[in-house]
Design a protein around this motif. Structure first.
Motif, mmCIF file in Angstrom:
data_model
loop_
_atom_site.group_PDB
_atom_site.id
_atom_site.type_symbol
_atom_site.label_atom_id
_atom_site.label_comp_id
_atom_site.label_asym_id
_atom_site.label_seq_id
_atom_site.Cartn_x
_atom_site.Cartn_y
_atom_site.Cartn_z
ATOM 1 N N ASP A 1 -7.769 7.111 1.902
ATOM 2 C CA ASP A 1 -7.528 5.477 2.668
ATOM 3 C C ASP A 1 -7.232 5.408 4.093
ATOM 4 O O ASP A 1 -6.956 4.691 4.942
ATOM 5 C CB ASP A 1 -5.609 4.913 2.825
ATOM 6 C CG ASP A 1 -5.125 4.614 2.976
ATOM 7 O OD1 ASP A 1 -5.194 3.146 3.053
ATOM 8 O OD2 ASP A 1 -3.442 3.998 3.324
ATOM 9 N N MET B 1 -5.374 -1.507 -8.759
ATOM 10 C CA MET B 1 -4.460 0.007 -7.032
ATOM 11 C C MET B 1 -3.581 0.642 -8.662
ATOM 12 O O MET B 1 -2.748 1.896 -8.874
ATOM 13 C CB MET B 1 -3.462 -0.524 -6.236
ATOM 14 C CG MET B 1 -4.689 -0.929 -4.909
ATOM 15 S SD MET B 1 -4.048 0.462 -4.425
ATOM 16 C CE MET B 1 -5.863 -0.400 -2.935
ATOM 17 N N ALA C 1 -4.713 9.685 -2.809
ATOM 18 C CA ALA C 1 -5.256 8.522 -2.423
ATOM 19 C C ALA C 1 -4.821 8.230 -0.813
ATOM 20 O O ALA C 1 -5.540 7.217 -0.145
ATOM 21 C CB ALA C 1 -4.128 7.397 -2.824
ATOM 22 N N ALA C 2 -4.283 9.144 0.197
ATOM 23 C CA ALA C 2 -3.401 8.812 1.292
ATOM 24 C C ALA C 2 -5.142 9.422 1.794
ATOM 25 O O ALA C 2 -5.504 8.380 3.671
ATOM 26 C CB ALA C 2 -2.417 9.984 1.247
ATOM 27 N N ARG D 1 0.890 -0.918 -0.262
ATOM 28 C CA ARG D 1 0.314 0.199 0.438
ATOM 29 C C ARG D 1 1.319 1.159 -0.106
ATOM 30 O O ARG D 1 1.044 1.969 -0.850
ATOM 31 C CB ARG D 1 -0.814 0.620 1.397
ATOM 32 C CG ARG D 1 -2.118 1.222 1.025
ATOM 33 C CD ARG D 1 -3.462 0.864 1.777
ATOM 34 N NE ARG D 1 -4.713 -0.049 1.427
ATOM 35 C CZ ARG D 1 -5.837 -0.395 0.874
ATOM 36 N NH1 ARG D 1 -6.273 0.458 1.417
ATOM 37 N NH2 ARG D 1 -6.273 -0.887 0.343
ATOM 38 N N PHE E 1 1.703 1.929 -4.219
ATOM 39 C CA PHE E 1 0.621 2.125 -3.546
ATOM 40 C C PHE E 1 0.732 4.240 -4.197
ATOM 41 O O PHE E 1 0.240 4.448 -5.272
ATOM 42 C CB PHE E 1 -0.678 1.275 -4.243
ATOM 43 C CG PHE E 1 -0.611 -0.211 -4.370
ATOM 44 C CD1 PHE E 1 -0.308 -0.891 -5.846
ATOM 45 C CD2 PHE E 1 -0.886 -0.818 -3.303
ATOM 46 C CE1 PHE E 1 -0.562 -1.774 -5.998
ATOM 47 C CE2 PHE E 1 -1.032 -2.004 -3.954
ATOM 48 C CZ PHE E 1 -0.620 -2.705 -5.090
ATOM 49 N N LEU E 2 0.151 3.919 -2.977
ATOM 50 C CA LEU E 2 -0.083 5.774 -2.538
ATOM 51 C C LEU E 2 0.431 6.564 -3.880
ATOM 52 O O LEU E 2 0.453 7.918 -3.902
ATOM 53 C CB LEU E 2 -0.490 5.483 -1.472
ATOM 54 C CG LEU E 2 -1.192 4.765 -0.858
ATOM 55 C CD1 LEU E 2 -1.959 5.027 1.335
ATOM 56 C CD2 LEU E 2 -2.951 5.040 -1.263
ATOM 57 N N HIS F 1 -5.894 -6.259 -1.341
ATOM 58 C CA HIS F 1 -5.881 -4.836 -1.570
ATOM 59 C C HIS F 1 -7.456 -3.711 -1.569
ATOM 60 O O HIS F 1 -7.274 -3.189 -1.272
ATOM 61 C CB HIS F 1 -4.562 -4.461 -2.457
ATOM 62 C CG HIS F 1 -3.414 -5.506 -3.088
ATOM 63 N ND1 HIS F 1 -2.240 -4.856 -1.824
ATOM 64 C CD2 HIS F 1 -2.832 -6.516 -4.102
ATOM 65 C CE1 HIS F 1 -1.443 -5.938 -1.777
ATOM 66 N NE2 HIS F 1 -2.384 -6.889 -3.150
ATOM 67 N N ALA G 1 -10.965 5.038 -7.424
ATOM 68 C CA ALA G 1 -10.459 5.079 -6.094
ATOM 69 C C ALA G 1 -11.280 4.879 -5.200
ATOM 70 O O ALA G 1 -11.436 4.562 -4.181
ATOM 71 C CB ALA G 1 -9.500 5.540 -6.365
ATOM 72 N N LEU H 1 -4.384 4.110 -9.312
ATOM 73 C CA LEU H 1 -3.916 5.463 -8.903
ATOM 74 C C LEU H 1 -2.743 6.187 -9.459
ATOM 75 O O LEU H 1 -2.568 7.639 -9.168
ATOM 76 C CB LEU H 1 -3.235 4.612 -6.980
ATOM 77 C CG LEU H 1 -4.455 4.269 -6.663
ATOM 78 C CD1 LEU H 1 -4.328 3.968 -4.974
ATOM 79 C CD2 LEU H 1 -5.890 5.413 -6.337
ATOM 80 N N LEU I 1 -12.117 1.462 -4.036
ATOM 81 C CA LEU I 1 -10.386 0.690 -4.343
ATOM 82 C C LEU I 1 -10.012 0.848 -2.995
ATOM 83 O O LEU I 1 -9.394 -0.335 -2.113
ATOM 84 C CB LEU I 1 -9.745 0.872 -5.465
ATOM 85 C CG LEU I 1 -8.632 0.109 -4.896
ATOM 86 C CD1 LEU I 1 -8.954 -1.161 -5.323
ATOM 87 C CD2 LEU I 1 -7.781 1.109 -6.800
#
Lengths: 471, 232
Positions: free
Chosen positions: B130, A230, B126-127, A196, A199-200, B220, B161, A234, B164
Motif C-alpha cells: 500500500d 481485494m 499488503a500494508a 482499505r 481489506f488490509l 479500489h 496483489a 488479500l 491491485l
C-alpha cells in the motif's frame, strides 16, 4: 418475511417521485448504452443461442457437471461443501469463519449470499460481514435493502449518500472526512479509504461466483471496482457460496458468457475486472479456499421442464432496465433480492406461491415481452409469467371474480335480465356522477389495480327506445 | 456433509429424469475440431497461432478500445521501451515502483535511482504494498475487440496483489500477444490441468457508476492504467 404483496408495495413506490425520476434516468441510460455495444456485434443472436445452450447443457446434466466440478476443485486444493438450504449454508460458512478465529469478514457483492441472508446469520454469531461494493456499502450503512441487481443503491441520491457516510462510517471504522462533499469522486474516495483499512487486515473473504467451470474447476467473478479482487486475493481464507445453477460445462463456454454479460448488464464491452481462480495457487492469494454449493430451492425449479429455463439467468439485470413496471415501482416492491421480471418468475419458483408476495409476483408485468428480447440467455419470461399465473389461479379457491363472471354469464344470456341489470347499473351511474371508482367491495384484487369506468346513466337500449322508439 | 451432497444429487437426478440426452462432457482439446459441432462464426476458437503478430487493424482497434476506457496507451518500439517506462513513471510522480522478479532487467535500465525499485522477494505484506506508488508488469494477452489486457500472473507479472494495491499500473503488452476477440483469448488462456494459473482480466482502471450512474475512475484498484504496446 412480512413483505407486502406487489400491488400494495408498488402503490407506495409509485408515490415516491424522486425515486421514479432516478429509476427512469438509470434504466434509460443503461438501456441506451446496452443497445450501443450490442449493436457492435454482428453475431449477437448467435451469441445468445450459444449462451442459452451452454446453460441448458449444464442444467440438463447438472449432477454430472457438479461432480466433475467438485473433482477438479478438490484436485486443485479447494474444499467443497454442499448445502441443501440457506440454513445449512449459513451454518457451514459460520463454522469456517469461526475456525479462523476472527470476528469479521470482507465480502464481494453476491446475490446468493443475500438470498440466504448470510450477513444476518454471521451477525447472530458475532461476526461482522463488511460489504465492499460501493453500492452495497451505501445500502448496508444506510440500514437499507438493495433495489437493483446491478446498481443496488440506485434509489439513493448523492446528497443522501453523503449524509449516510458522514453519519455511519465512523461507527464501524475509518470515519468519512469532515469536509466530505456530495461529489461522486469524493464519495468514492471516502469509500476507498474506509474499506482499505478493512481489506488490509481481513483474514477471511466471502464471495459468490458468476460462473463455476466443471471441466477445469475454475471460479469466475466479474466486477468493476476492484473490491472483488481485494476480497478474492488479500485474505488468507476465501469462502465462495455458489448456487448449483452457476455451473458451466466447459472453459470454452466463457467465450459467449464474457461477451454477453458485460454488454447486457452495464452496457460496456467488458467490465473493468474479471478474476478467475482454480482452487489454491502457491504463493498467490488465499491458501485456504472453500466452495459451498447451494441448492435452496433450485432443484425444485429444475424439476419443471418449462420453468427450469429461469435457472439460466446470469444476473445481468437487462430485463429490469427495459421493464415498464420495474421502471415505475423500483426493486423493493418485489419483496426479494431478485427484483424485476426475472424476480417475478424466479421467486415464486424458488420459494413456492404460498405467500401473498410470491402469489402476486406473476401479475407484476404487462407481458410486453421486452424482457425476453434483451435476455442474453433467452429466458422466455412472458411465457413463464403466464404459466405461473395459471398455477396461482389454480391454487385459489373460487374467488369473487369467478363468482362475478358466473353471474355475468347468467345476466348476458337473457335480454330481459340484461335490461333489468342495466337499469340497476344506470341508477348507480346517476348516483355516482363523474367520480372515479377505485374499488368495488368483494372484487379487491381485480379492481384495486384498475380504475373501474363509471357506469353510464343510460344504456344503449334505453337510448334507442328514447330516440328511435317511435319509428 | 456427504448426505447433503447425496440428497442434492438425488434431487437433481429426479428433477432431470425427463432428459434423455447424454452429457457432452469435456469437449475435444483445442485444435482437434469435433465433427458436427461447428460453432457459430465469431464464437469458435482462435485462428491466429500464438507468437504471430496480428494485422495492423487489430492493433489499432486494441489501442483505441483501451484508450476508450480512460487508460493511457503508448505504442513503442522495443528499443525505446526502457526510456518510455522511465518517462511514464516520472509523468505520474512515482517515488517507488514494484517490479516482479521475472521481468526483463532491461526494462528498468533507464530508471537510475528514481523512482526506487522495490522487489517482491520475500512477498511484501499488503500494508507494505500500500506504500508503493506504482507497479510495472508484463501481460499474457491483449484483446482488441474489448480493450482488455489479461494477466496470468507468471513470473513477469507477479502475484495478483501486486497489480491491485499500488495506485498506478504500467503494463507492457507485446504486439504478438494481442488477439482479435474474447473467444480467441478464452481459448488461449485455458488453464493447464497441471499448472492452473489464476487470471486477471483488466479493462481500463477500476471504476464505479454506483452514485447516480456518474462514472468515477478508481475505487479500489489502480486509478491510473498505462498500457505500453510494444513492437519488435
Amino acid at each position: 418475511m412480512g413483505m407486502p404483496a406487489f400491488p400494495e408495495a408498488a402503490e407506495e413506490a409509485l408515490g415516491k417521485t424522486q425515486q421514479r425520476h432516478n429509476l427512469h434516468h438509470a434504466t434509460h441510460t443503461i438501456r441506451a448504452k446496452r443497445a450501443g455495444v450490442v449493436g457492435e456485434l454482428d453475431d449477437w443472436q448467435a451469441l445468445r443461442t450459444a449462451g442459452a445452450d451452454a446453460k441448458d447443457e449444464a442444467l440438463a446434466h447438472l449432477a454430472d457437471y457438479l461432480e466433475q466440478l467438485e473433482e477438479n476443485l478438490t484436485a486443485n486444493g479447494a474444499t467443497v461443501h454442499w448445502a441443501r438450504d440457506a440454513e445449512e449454508a449459513n451454518r457451514i460458512v459460520t463454522a469456517l469463519v469461526k475456525a479462523k478465529e476472527t470476528d469479521e469478514v470482507v465480502k464481494v457483492k453476491s446475490m446468493t449470499t443475500q438470498e440466504i441472508e448470510l450477513n444476518e446469520a454471521l451477525r447472530e454469531a458475532g461476526i461482522d460481514a463488511w460489504e465492499t461494493d460501493l453500492a452495497e456499502l451505501i445500502v448496508q450503512l444506510g440500514g437499507d435493502l438493495p433495489s437493483h441487481i446491478l446498481v443496488p443503491a440506485i434509489h439513493r441520491n448523492r446528497s443522501e449518500i453523503r449524509e449516510i457516510f458522514l453519519r455511519e462510517m465512523g461507527q464501524v471504522g475509518r470515519a468519512a472526512p469532515e469536509d466530505l462533499t456530495d461529489d461522486p469522486a469524493r464519495l468514492a474516495e471516502a469509500a476507498r479509504l474506509h474499506l482499505r483499512e478493512k481489506f488490509l487486515r481481513a483474514k477471511v473473504g466471502i464471495s459468490g461466483a458468476n460462473f463455476a467451470i466443471a471441466d477445469t474447476g475454475s471460479l469466475v467473478v466479474v466486477e468493476s471496482e476492484g473490491n472483488g479482487r481485494m476480497c478474492l486475493t488479500l485474505p488468507e481464507t476465501l469462502i465462495s457460496v455458489v448456487g448449483i445453477e452457476k455451473v458451466l460445462p466447459s472453459w470454452d463456454d466463457l467465450a459467449p458468457m464474457l461477451q454477453l454479460l458485460p454488454r447486457s448488464s452495464t452496457g460496456e464491452r467488458m467490465n473493468p475486472y474479471t478474476s478467475t481462480w482454480t482452487g489454491t495457487h502457491d504463493g498467490d492469494g488465499p491458501q485456504e479456499v472453500h466452495v459451498v454449493l447451494l441448492d435452496n430451492g433450485r432443484t425444485h425449479v429444475l424439476g419443471d421442464s418449462i420453468g427450469r429455463q429461469a435457472l439460466r439467468c446470469i444476473r445481468c439485470s437487462a430485463c429490469l432496465n427495459v421493464c415498464p413496471v420495474y421502471e415505475r415501482t423500483g426493486g423493493h416492491a418485489y419483496g426479494s433480492v431478485y427484483p424485476g421480471p426475472i424476480g417475478a418468475v424466479l421467486n415464486p419458483q424458488l420459494r413456492g406461491t404460498a405467500s401473498e408476495v410470491d402469489k402476486s409476483l406473476p401479475y407484476a408485468s404487462t407481458l410486453c415481452g421486452a424482457c425476453y428480447e434483451v435476455c442474453p440467455v433467452k429466458i422466455n419470461i412472458p411465457e413463464l409469467l403466464v404459466k405461473l399465473r395459471g398455477a396461482v389461479a389454480d391454487q385459489e379457491r373460487p374467488s369473487a371474480e369467478s363468482a362475478a363472471m358466473a353471474a355475468a354469464g347468467w345476466v348476458l344470456s337473457d335480454p330481459r335480465r340484461l335490461g333489468a341489470a342495466q337499469k340497476a347499473a344506470n341508477s348507480v351511474g346517476r348516483l355516482l356522477g363523474d367520480r372515479t371508482i377505485r374499488t368495488v367491495p368483494g372484487m379487491g384484487a381485480w379492481t384495486s389495480a384498475r380504475d373501474v369506468p363509471t357506469p353510464p346513466t343510460e344504456s344503449f337500449r334505453q337510448w334507442w327506445a328514447r330516440e328511435r322508439g317511435t319509428q | 456433509m456427504s448426505s447433503a451432497k447425496q440428497e442434492i444429487l438425488d434431487r437433481i437426478r429426479g428433477a432431470t429424469a425427463d432428459i434423455t440426452t447424454e452429457a457432452k462432457g469435456v469437449p475435444a482439446p483445442t485444435g482437434t475440431a469435433s465433427p458436427g459441432a461447428t460453432p457459430p462464426e465469431g464464437i469458435g476458437p482462435e485462428t491466429t497461432p500464438p507468437g504471430t503478430a496480428p494485422e495492423a487493424a487489430i492493433l489499432d482497434r486494441f489501442a483505441e478500445a483501451v484508450a476508450d476506457y480512460e487508460a493511457r496507451v503508448l505504442r513503442v518500439h522495443e528499443s525505446n521501451l526502457p526510456d518510455t517506462i522511465a518517462q511514464v513513471l516520472r509523468d505520474v510522480d512515482c517515488r517507488s515502483v514494484i517490479v516482479p522478479d521475472g521481468i526483463d532487467a532491461e526494462w528498468t535500465g533507464s530508471l537510475g535511482t528514481a523512482p526506487e525499485v522495490v522487489r517482491d522477494t520475500p512477498s511484501l505484506a499488503a500494508a507494505d504494498l500500500d506504500r508503493v506508488d506504482a507497479v510495472l508488469t508484463a501481460s499474457a494477452v491483449g484483446i482488441a475487440a474489448t480493450g482488455t489486457i489479461v494477466l496470468d500472473h507468471r513470473a513477469d507479472q507477479g502475484r495478483r496483489a501486486l497489480t491491485l494495491v499500488p495506485d498506478t499500473h504500467v503494463c507492457v503488452v507485446r504486439t504478438d500477444q494481442v488477439v482479435a476477440d474474447v473467444p480467441d483469448a478464452v481459448s488461449r488462456l485455458r488453464p493447464d490441468p497441471r499448472d492452473a494459473r489464476p487470471l486477471t482480466w483488466i479493462s481500463g482502471p477500476s471504476a464505479t457508476s454506483d452514485i447516480e450512474l456518474e462514472r468515477v475512475e478508481g475505487v479500489h484498484g489502480p486509478r491510473t492504467l498505462v498500457v505500453l504496446l510494444v513492437s519488435a
